[in-house]
Design an enzyme around this catalytic site. Structure first.
Site, PDB file in Angstrom:
ATOM      1  N   ASN A   9       0.871  -1.178   0.000  1.00  0.00           N
ATOM      2  CA  ASN A   9       0.000   0.000   0.000  1.00  0.00           C
ATOM      3  C   ASN A   9       0.906   1.225   0.000  1.00  0.00           C
ATOM      4  OD1 ASN A   9      -1.929   1.994   0.398  1.00  0.00           O
ATOM      5  ND2 ASN A   9      -3.027   0.863   1.990  1.00  0.00           N
ATOM      6  N   LYS A  16       3.427   0.847   3.043  1.00  0.00           N
ATOM      7  CA  LYS A  16       3.141  -0.236   3.983  1.00  0.00           C
ATOM      8  C   LYS A  16       3.250  -1.562   3.253  1.00  0.00           C
ATOM      9  CE  LYS A  16      -0.291   2.634   6.365  1.00  0.00           C
ATOM     10  NZ  LYS A  16      -1.730   2.754   6.733  1.00  0.00           N
ATOM     11  N   ARG A  96      -2.061  -1.873  -4.194  1.00  0.00           N
ATOM     12  CA  ARG A  96      -3.228  -0.989  -4.140  1.00  0.00           C
ATOM     13  C   ARG A  96      -3.027   0.165  -5.119  1.00  0.00           C
ATOM     14  NH1 ARG A  96      -4.422   3.816  -0.076  1.00  0.00           N
ATOM     15  NH2 ARG A  96      -6.455   4.430  -0.865  1.00  0.00           N
ATOM     16  N   ASP A 152      -9.010   0.997  -5.903  1.00  0.00           N
ATOM     17  CA  ASP A 152      -9.962   1.643  -4.999  1.00  0.00           C
ATOM     18  C   ASP A 152     -11.269   1.995  -5.696  1.00  0.00           C
ATOM     19  OD1 ASP A 152      -9.044   1.721  -2.408  1.00  0.00           O
ATOM     20  OD2 ASP A 152      -7.793   3.469  -2.725  1.00  0.00           O
ATOM     21  N   ILE A 213     -12.732   7.620   7.477  1.00  0.00           N
ATOM     22  CA  ILE A 213     -12.283   8.956   7.877  1.00  0.00           C
ATOM     23  C   ILE A 213     -10.833   8.884   8.324  1.00  0.00           C
ATOM     24  CG2 ILE A 213     -12.768  10.969   9.289  1.00  0.00           C
ATOM     25  CD1 ILE A 213     -15.550   9.864   9.788  1.00  0.00           C
ATOM     26  N   GLY A 214      -9.960   9.371   7.466  1.00  0.00           N
ATOM     27  CA  GLY A 214      -8.552   9.492   7.795  1.00  0.00           C
ATOM     28  C   GLY A 214      -8.066  10.831   7.286  1.00  0.00           C
ATOM     29  N   SER A 215      -6.770  10.936   6.969  1.00  0.00           N
ATOM     30  CA  SER A 215      -6.270  12.182   6.397  1.00  0.00           C
ATOM     31  C   SER A 215      -6.935  12.460   5.060  1.00  0.00           C
ATOM     32  CB  SER A 215      -4.757  12.128   6.252  1.00  0.00           C
ATOM     33  OG  SER A 215      -4.378  11.044   5.431  1.00  0.00           O
TER      34      SER A 215
END
EC number: 2.7.2.1
Length: 436
Positions: A9, A16, A96, A152, A213-215
């Site tokens: 990712n 990651k 990803r 995605d 909900i992240g950055s």
């Protein structure tokens, strides 16, 4: 020895990697990640079994490809990681990719699919470029390991035509791929499968409003296991189209990132399309952030990198914003803006789902960690039947607890849930399911 699956990712500032056994379902072996590539010194987080380790990296890592190489070397040389000692122990590498164009499913990299991915790499330069750099590297340096790309955008191919269509000339729209796309789809796939299992319901009978909900943040309405709307939007230009040629040469490439919808750490979220031209008369010119390989307009740079919480408060750390006693009025304003936008989408999607909702799900780094944000949102949505157990909310999910129920009362309204999403596992899961 049984070979393993590697899930990758990659973002612009972090990479990651997760190793899994190539079995159904996959079993986690090790996790490693590097963050801060664009804000040195880079930091390493490494976990193998019950052992975890963090450190600052002294080596100079300037690109996601550098970070990927470092992670592979570090993992292969770990004497305690006996399952993976070299590329020979890998059966698949799962990548990803944010924007999958017209791909609705994962694809294996070969000459045809590789060149097709290359053809629209420039359509999402801030998102696809880093991931595709690693795909290129694996293709060149690890040719014996089969690379599988997951997108995605693929989860959202079920969005109905009226929802994905813009009210513009449709000949122009279809010729140039100008329509609504969705993102965070790998995460939504994991959440749907995990929550449906938790609720003991078939996934194709499950209705959810899910917040990743992240950055970067988005919300998705899921009806009978399919995405019917999402707040994350992207406009793409079809390969070799006249419009793409004209806009690219003018360096005016608005909307080529998942900007519409919720604001994020550095993204603006929904704005009037004309705002950027009032903001600066340099909107169409190339940003200083552009490189030979990746062209970014000033408009893209402003709306993707110089907006959001950072522009309002000076910080991209939401934990400094989501506090009961905010340090400044600007911090409170940023929090209130975020809440306002999310509540609007929840109400919208509640109606689109005809009020038939099994659960409202919080996910992503902020959704999983911010008890204050969850409580504020649920309090504002009480008219929809949402009720929160304050003690469960304050405690949050425990390690290894994929889905946690925060609901209060008799359960007459939709369940309020946290799902600790795992995009790397979701890729390995589907890879093992279809190929192992």
């Amino acid at each position: 020895m049984t070979k393993s699956i590697l899930s990758v990712n990659a973002g612009s500032s972090s990479v990651k990697v997760n190793f899994y056994t190539a079995e159904n379902p996959p079993r986690p072996i090790a996790h490693a990640e590097i963050s801060g590539i664009t804000a040195p010194p880079p930091k390493l987080k490494y976990q193998q079994g019950d052992k975890s380790h963090k450190e600052e990296i002294k080596e100079k890592l300037t690109t996601p490809q550098d970070a990927f190489n470092y992670l592979l070397k570090r993992c292969f040389e770990d004497p305690e990681l006996s399952e993976v000692t070299s590329a020979d122990d890998l059966a698949y590498i799962c990548h990803r990719i944010v924007h999958g164009g017209d791909y609705h499913d994962a694809v294996e990299i070969n000459d045809e699919t590789y060149h097709h991915l290359e053809s629209f790499e420039d359509l999402a330069p801030l998102h696809n470029f880093s991931a595709l750099e690693i795909v290129r590297h694996c293709r060149a340096e690890l040719p014996k390991v089969r690379s599988i790309t997951f997108f995605d955008s693929a989860f959202h191919h079920t969005i109905p035509e009226p929802v994905r269509t813009y009210a513009i000339n449709q000949e122009v729209a279809k010729a140039n791929g100008l329509r609504k796309y969705g993102f965070h789809g790998i995460s939504y796939s994991f959440i749907l499968r995990s929550v449906a299992q938790f609720l003991s319901k078939p996934a194709d009978k499950t209705n959810l409003i899910v917040m990743h909900i992240g950055s970067g943040a988005s919300i998705c309405a899921i009806k009978n296991g399919e995405s019917i709307d999402t707040s994350a939007v992207q406009i793409a230009f079809a390969e070799n189209s006249t419009l793409q040629y004209e806009y690219t040469n003018a360096s005016i490439r608005m909307g080529l990132t998942p900007l519409a919808g919720l604001p994020g750490a550095t993204r603006s979220g929904d704005i009037d399309p004309s705002l950027v031209f009032h903001y600066t008369n340099e909107a169409g010119k190339l940003s200083p952030a552009s490189t030979k390989e990746m062209h970014i307009s000033t408009a893209e740079d402003i709306l993707n990198k110089q907006s959001g919480w950072k522009a309002l408060t000076g910080t991209t750390d939401f934990s400094e914003i989501a506090v009961s006693d905010p340090p400044t009025k600007a911090h409170k304003l940023a929090f209130d803006i975020f809440v306002d936008r999310i509540v609007g989408y929840i109400g919208n999607y509640y109606l689109k789902l005809n009020g038939q909702i099994d659960g409202v799900v919080f996910s992503g780094g902020i959704g999983e960690k911010s008890a204050l944000l969850r409580k504020t949102l649920v309090d504002k949505c009480q008219c929809l039947g949402l009720a929160l157990d304050d003690a469960a909310n304050d405690k949050g999910p425990e390690d290894g607890e994929t889905v946690k129920d925060l609901s209060k009362g008799s359960g007459k309204g939709p369940r309020v849930l946290i799902c600790q999403t795992n995009e790397q596992f979701e890729m390995a899961y589907h890879c093992a399911l279809s190929r192992c």
